[in-house]
Design a protein around this motif. Sequence first.
Motif, PDB file in Angstrom:
ATOM      1  N   ARG A 137       0.830  -1.203   0.000  1.00 50.47           N
ATOM      2  CA  ARG A 137       0.000   0.000   0.000  1.00 50.47           C
ATOM      3  C   ARG A 137       0.867   1.256   0.000  1.00 50.47           C
ATOM      4  NH1 ARG A 137      -4.377   1.020   4.709  1.00 50.47           N
ATOM      5  NH2 ARG A 137      -2.705  -0.039   5.773  1.00 50.47           N
ATOM      6  N   TYR A 138       1.950   1.221   0.786  1.00 50.05           N
ATOM      7  CA  TYR A 138       2.809   2.395   0.861  1.00 50.05           C
ATOM      8  C   TYR A 138       3.800   2.464  -0.303  1.00 50.05           C
ATOM      9  CZ  TYR A 138       0.805   3.588   5.314  1.00 50.05           C
ATOM     10  OH  TYR A 138      -0.094   3.968   6.299  1.00 50.05           O
ATOM     11  N   ALA A 139       4.116   1.321  -0.897  1.00 49.66           N
ATOM     12  CA  ALA A 139       4.952   1.339  -2.098  1.00 49.66           C
ATOM     13  C   ALA A 139       4.219   2.017  -3.248  1.00 49.66           C
ATOM     14  CB  ALA A 139       5.331  -0.089  -2.493  1.00 49.66           C
ATOM     15  N   MET A 140       2.888   1.956  -3.248  1.00 46.12           N
ATOM     16  CA  MET A 140       2.086   2.544  -4.315  1.00 46.12           C
ATOM     17  C   MET A 140       1.527   3.914  -3.948  1.00 46.12           C
ATOM     18  SD  MET A 140       2.333   0.396  -6.710  1.00 46.12           S
ATOM     19  CE  MET A 140       2.581  -1.349  -7.097  1.00 46.12           C
ATOM     20  N   SER A 141       1.879   4.431  -2.796  1.00 45.06           N
ATOM     21  CA  SER A 141       1.367   5.722  -2.350  1.00 45.06           C
ATOM     22  C   SER A 141       2.051   6.869  -3.098  1.00 45.06           C
ATOM     23  CB  SER A 141       1.594   5.881  -0.843  1.00 45.06           C
ATOM     24  OG  SER A 141       1.311   7.211  -0.432  1.00 45.06           O
ATOM     25  N   PHE A 142       1.268   7.883  -3.438  1.00 46.18           N
ATOM     26  CA  PHE A 142       1.838   9.097  -4.030  1.00 46.18           C
ATOM     27  C   PHE A 142       2.242  10.111  -2.965  1.00 46.18           C
ATOM     28  CE2 PHE A 142      -0.435   7.912  -8.048  1.00 46.18           C
ATOM     29  CZ  PHE A 142       0.692   7.903  -8.863  1.00 46.18           C
ATOM     30  N   GLY A 143       2.002   9.805  -1.707  1.00 43.89           N
ATOM     31  CA  GLY A 143       2.292  10.755  -0.640  1.00 43.89           C
ATOM     32  C   GLY A 143       3.726  10.715  -0.173  1.00 43.89           C
ATOM     33  N   ASP A 144       4.013  11.545   0.827  1.00 48.32           N
ATOM     34  CA  ASP A 144       5.358  11.565   1.420  1.00 48.32           C
ATOM     35  C   ASP A 144       5.659  10.279   2.160  1.00 48.32           C
ATOM     36  OD1 ASP A 144       5.875  14.136   0.495  1.00 48.32           O
ATOM     37  OD2 ASP A 144       4.957  15.066   2.269  1.00 48.32           O
ATOM     38  N   ASP A 145       4.632   9.460   2.393  1.00 51.08           N
ATOM     39  CA  ASP A 145       4.811   8.198   3.100  1.00 51.08           C
ATOM     40  C   ASP A 145       5.165   7.055   2.153  1.00 51.08           C
ATOM     41  OD1 ASP A 145       2.407   8.032   1.779  1.00 51.08           O
ATOM     42  OD2 ASP A 145       1.187   7.608   3.554  1.00 51.08           O
ATOM     43  N   GLN A 146       5.488   7.355   0.897  1.00 48.30           N
ATOM     44  CA  GLN A 146       5.852   6.294  -0.046  1.00 48.30           C
ATOM     45  C   GLN A 146       7.009   5.475   0.505  1.00 48.30           C
ATOM     46  OE1 GLN A 146       7.742   7.473  -3.697  1.00 48.30           O
ATOM     47  NE2 GLN A 146       7.625   5.426  -4.601  1.00 48.30           N
ATOM     48  N   PHE A 147       6.876   4.151   0.364  1.00 44.83           N
ATOM     49  CA  PHE A 147       7.884   3.210   0.853  1.00 44.83           C
ATOM     50  C   PHE A 147       8.614   2.614  -0.339  1.00 44.83           C
ATOM     51  CE2 PHE A 147       8.483  -1.477   1.502  1.00 44.83           C
ATOM     52  CZ  PHE A 147       9.639  -1.401   2.260  1.00 44.83           C
ATOM     53  N   GLY A 148       9.935   2.626  -0.276  1.00 47.09           N
ATOM     54  CA  GLY A 148      10.711   1.987  -1.332  1.00 47.09           C
ATOM     55  C   GLY A 148      10.905   2.902  -2.517  1.00 47.09           C
ATOM     56  N   GLY A 149      11.225   2.297  -3.636  1.00 45.19           N
ATOM     57  CA  GLY A 149      11.534   3.107  -4.791  1.00 45.19           C
ATOM     58  C   GLY A 149      11.111   2.429  -6.074  1.00 45.19           C
ATOM     59  N   PRO A 150      11.254   3.164  -7.148  1.00 44.83           N
ATOM     60  CA  PRO A 150      11.844   4.504  -7.238  1.00 44.83           C
ATOM     61  C   PRO A 150      10.898   5.578  -6.712  1.00 44.83           C
ATOM     62  CG  PRO A 150      11.012   3.839  -9.378  1.00 44.83           C
ATOM     63  CD  PRO A 150      10.833   2.650  -8.472  1.00 44.83           C
ATOM     64  N   ALA A 151      11.474   6.685  -6.262  1.00 41.26           N
ATOM     65  CA  ALA A 151      10.666   7.802  -5.779  1.00 41.26           C
ATOM     66  C   ALA A 151       9.937   8.433  -6.956  1.00 41.26           C
ATOM     67  CB  ALA A 151      11.554   8.831  -5.084  1.00 41.26           C
TER      68      ALA A 151
END
Length: 326
Positions: free
Chosen positions: A176-190
């Motif tokens: 969920r956080y790997a696919m987030s567009f927010g500042d809480d994105q997990f992993g990469g690429p940014a």
Amino acid sequence: MKLLITGATGKVGQHLLSSLLADPRHAETQVVALCHNRSVQQTDRLRVVRGSIADPSVVAAAMAGVTQVLHLAAVKESPDLAIDVSVKGMFVLLEAFRANPAAKRFVLLSGDCSVGHIFQAYPAPITESDPRRAYPGCYALTKVIEEVMLEQYGHQYGLDGCVLRAPWIMEKDDLRYAMSFGDDQFGGPAWSDLMPQETLAAARAGNHVPVMRDANGAPLRRNFVHVDDVVSALMTALDHPAAARQTFNIAMAEPLDYGQFAAIMGRRTGARPVDIPTSFHSNWLDCSKAGLLLGWRPTVDLETLIERAWRYERAAEDPRVVWYPG
């Protein structure tokens, strides 16, 4: 069986320890955890040795009487640690293991970074016989070196080594956080490295999901695996006769297709896709060798991975931990 685990406090290590110690088939297994910066709780079956993996005296103390090694410890993009921890540490472990008369098998958890992940193009599914072609950075380089070292110790000394090559390992709400567009994105690429600021701002403002596109313009296909499936593969490789001196790809049966992901999320939440052109290459880790020789097959597919990630609710005592930048 007496098992030495490095990286026991990490994402995979924690899941592995709990599974191993709860498994009736391993009721007699004794475990030694080699810990450095963090530690685990000792029990009557779990002994902790504190110190650096690059210190021969520490490793020798941890290796006494060990029959199997599970080498999970790694450093990511840390050039100041890469040689001492990943390269020297692997060498020290292998030297201590081959000097140990009880030694049976050394299992290394490697990654698809050693075959270039989405940075290298392959005309067909990636098998264990494809050449190693690391992507840029010291982490991928050290994984190639570790794999080669273990392979050569087999040639030089007859050491029984097994490599499990896994892609990005998911747990809990990671996806969920790997696919987030927010500042809480997990992993990469940014996303900020791939999208214009105004496009990223618009994606953040609404209910959107990313659709990375590969160098050919198709939705990117990228390999993932759930931590439960990694743990089951590790426990299988510990003593399976067919794992001797073999390398196995360990991943979901099919890579995550960003187009399929967006379609599923559209049905679930009404999220709208945002196309993100990239120079990456779609790839597919072929896991049929593990199925044929070990009887191992992943249990978590894309639908299950999404369901688990979006259903997961964190308790106050369960903060998100970024084990590595991704």
